[in-house]
Design a protein around this motif. Structure first.
Motif, mmCIF file in Angstrom:
data_model
loop_
_atom_site.group_PDB
_atom_site.id
_atom_site.type_symbol
_atom_site.label_atom_id
_atom_site.label_comp_id
_atom_site.label_asym_id
_atom_site.label_seq_id
_atom_site.Cartn_x
_atom_site.Cartn_y
_atom_site.Cartn_z
ATOM 1 N N ASP A 343 0.863 -1.184 0.000
ATOM 2 C CA ASP A 343 0.000 0.000 0.000
ATOM 3 C C ASP A 343 0.898 1.233 0.000
ATOM 4 O OD1 ASP A 343 -1.797 2.076 0.486
ATOM 5 O OD2 ASP A 343 -3.014 0.894 1.882
ATOM 6 N N LYS A 344 1.242 1.692 -1.193
ATOM 7 C CA LYS A 344 2.194 2.789 -1.344
ATOM 8 C C LYS A 344 1.710 4.060 -0.659
ATOM 9 C CE LYS A 344 4.808 5.399 -4.786
ATOM 10 N NZ LYS A 344 5.094 5.591 -6.235
ATOM 11 N N GLU A 345 0.421 4.352 -0.788
ATOM 12 C CA GLU A 345 -0.129 5.572 -0.190
ATOM 13 C C GLU A 345 -0.008 5.544 1.327
ATOM 14 O OE1 GLU A 345 -4.296 8.154 -0.020
ATOM 15 O OE2 GLU A 345 -4.073 6.497 -1.453
ATOM 16 N N LEU A 346 -0.311 4.382 1.942
ATOM 17 C CA LEU A 346 -0.182 4.243 3.384
ATOM 18 C C LEU A 346 1.272 4.418 3.818
ATOM 19 C CD1 LEU A 346 -1.263 3.511 6.202
ATOM 20 C CD2 LEU A 346 -0.948 1.087 5.598
ATOM 21 N N LEU A 347 2.187 3.793 3.092
ATOM 22 C CA LEU A 347 3.610 3.888 3.429
ATOM 23 C C LEU A 347 4.097 5.334 3.334
ATOM 24 C CD1 LEU A 347 6.332 2.655 4.149
ATOM 25 C CD2 LEU A 347 6.663 2.101 1.729
ATOM 26 N N ILE A 348 3.663 6.046 2.308
ATOM 27 C CA ILE A 348 4.074 7.446 2.146
ATOM 28 C C ILE A 348 3.545 8.298 3.288
ATOM 29 C CG2 ILE A 348 3.727 9.515 0.737
ATOM 30 C CD1 ILE A 348 3.993 7.741 -1.736
ATOM 31 N N ASN A 349 2.296 8.081 3.686
ATOM 32 C CA ASN A 349 1.718 8.852 4.797
ATOM 33 C C ASN A 349 2.457 8.594 6.107
ATOM 34 O OD1 ASN A 349 -0.239 10.098 3.227
ATOM 35 N ND2 ASN A 349 -1.783 8.513 3.595
ATOM 36 N N ILE A 350 2.750 7.312 6.389
ATOM 37 C CA ILE A 350 3.491 6.967 7.604
ATOM 38 C C ILE A 350 4.896 7.569 7.559
ATOM 39 C CG2 ILE A 350 4.495 5.063 8.930
ATOM 40 C CD1 ILE A 350 1.539 5.196 9.324
#
Length: 382
Positions: A343-350
């Motif tokens: 989940d690229k979006e989740l990883l970027i947010n974290i």
């Protein structure tokens, strides 16, 4: 004229030995414009590399190294290696017998107007009884005031400090029930990093970093088991492991035995903190820590950590599920890694949250805390 400040070690370790010396490199850089800083080392560990503090004057109280290795002693007894048993018993005797001699030698170096910072109770054992000093604790509270036999012995034999500085608020609260305590987080000077932040870049894809010592308390076998299980779900991941220590050969064997040579790489010691730009995640599987410097360094590059619960302080450096994750089982560590990598979006947010939280551990915050503490201490010396 600058006031003299001494930092006392029982054994002045190499700059490759982990977070302890790195913390004092940072402290030296933080305070060198305010104080004339020198080091006192009770023992002389020949061959140690002190390149990052090479310009600091070091006073050695003895030319030899007789630090007792109790774990080695126990293992030698079990294996009937009596020559090693005898050697370690002699080291323990010398370790304790040298205390009064070290105190006399230290009196010849320090005056009652000098600021003295002890790196641990192991160093505080050798400080003169009537000297006022600040003691630091770089591991968790329980190491010296828990079940660890050597730590308990050192805390019982130490001279009484003016104040004890812990790495976390939670350890400070534990210590405050027994003695004068405060805390100061480990910190990083952001100037040691370049200004490039590669959050979301392809070069980070499926890449994990470990940076630290290869010692028992880091529980590296657990990390290798995580890698073994992760390979079943993400075959192309890589785990690059940076550091040195006595367990490097054992870890190398584990990598080979589990067929992980293409995924897990032993990269040796690395002092370039910009290396974090190449990774998506930091893994930490320690059984205990004081306040992990590596987690803070990773945050400076927007790299979130998945860590075991190594003590109450973990929740001060990782805000669980916001800028990192605290997981204890191999299954949970692997599942959380898989979720982030898929989940690229989740990883970027974290990752962005991790980067934003770095300021809590900034040089500026640390400077303000230390100057306030030292000025109060100077008032006690008058």
């Amino acid at each position: 004229m600058k006031r003299k400040l001494y930092i006392v070690f029982d054994r002045f370790h190499s700059t490759e030995a982990g977070g302890l010396v790195s913390a004092y490199v940072s402290l030296y850089d933080l305070l060198k414009n305010e104080y004339d800083i020198e080091i006192i080392s009770v023992m002389n560990a020949e061959g140690e590399n002190h390149d990052r503090l090479k310009d600091v004057k070091v006073h050695y109280l003895t030319k030899t190294d007789f630090f007792p290795r109790l774990k080695v002693l126990v293992q030698a007894v079990k294996k009937f290696r009596f020559h090693i048993v005898l050697k370690e018993i002699m080291n323990l005797i010398r370790y304790l017998a040298f205390i009064p001699f070290a105190k006399k030698k230290m009196k010849q170096i320090i005056s009652n107007k000098d600021i003295v910072i002890s790196s641990s109770p192991a160093a505080s054992m050798y400080i003169p009884k009537n000297a006022k000093f600040i003691q630091e604790i770089h591991t968790k509270f329980e190491y010296f005031w828990g079940t660890n036999k050597l730590g308990r012995l050192q805390s019982k034999l130490m001279s009484k400090p003016y104040i004890t500085v812990f790495r976390t608020k939670s350890d400070m609260e534990k210590g405050s029930h027994y003695f004068n305590s405060t805390y100061s987080y480990n910190f990083i000077d952001k100037d040691v990093f370049d200004h490039t932040i590669s959050i979301g870049d392809k070069k980070r894809k499926h890449k994990i970093i470990y940076m630290g010592r290869f010692v028992k308390e880091k529980n590296i076998p657990k990390m290798i088991e995580c890698a073994k299980q992760l390979k079943k779900k993400i075959p192309d991941f890589t785990l690059d492991m940076y550091g040195t220590g006595g367990l490097v050969e054992d870890v190398s064997k584990l990598i080979h035995e589990n067929g992980l040579e293409k995924n897990v790489h032993l990269c040796g010691f690395c002092n370039d903190k910009n290396i974090f730009d190449n990774y998506s995640l930091l893994w930490l599987t320690s059984d205990f820590e004081g306040m992990s410097m590596t987690i803070i360094e990773a945050k400076a590059k927007g790299v979130p950590t998945i860590s075991t619960n190594w003590g109450d302080g973990v929740f001060e450096v990782i805000h669980d599920k916001e800028d990192g994750f605290v997981e204890d089982t191999v299954e949970d560590i692997v599942n959380q890694t898989v979720e982030l990598m898929n989940d690229k979006e989740l990883l970027i947010n974290i990752s962005k949250n991790a980067y934003a939280n770095f300021d809590e551990f900034s040089k500026e915050n640390a400077y303000n805390r230390w100057i306030k503490l030292l000025k109060e201490f100077e008032g006690e010396l008058k």
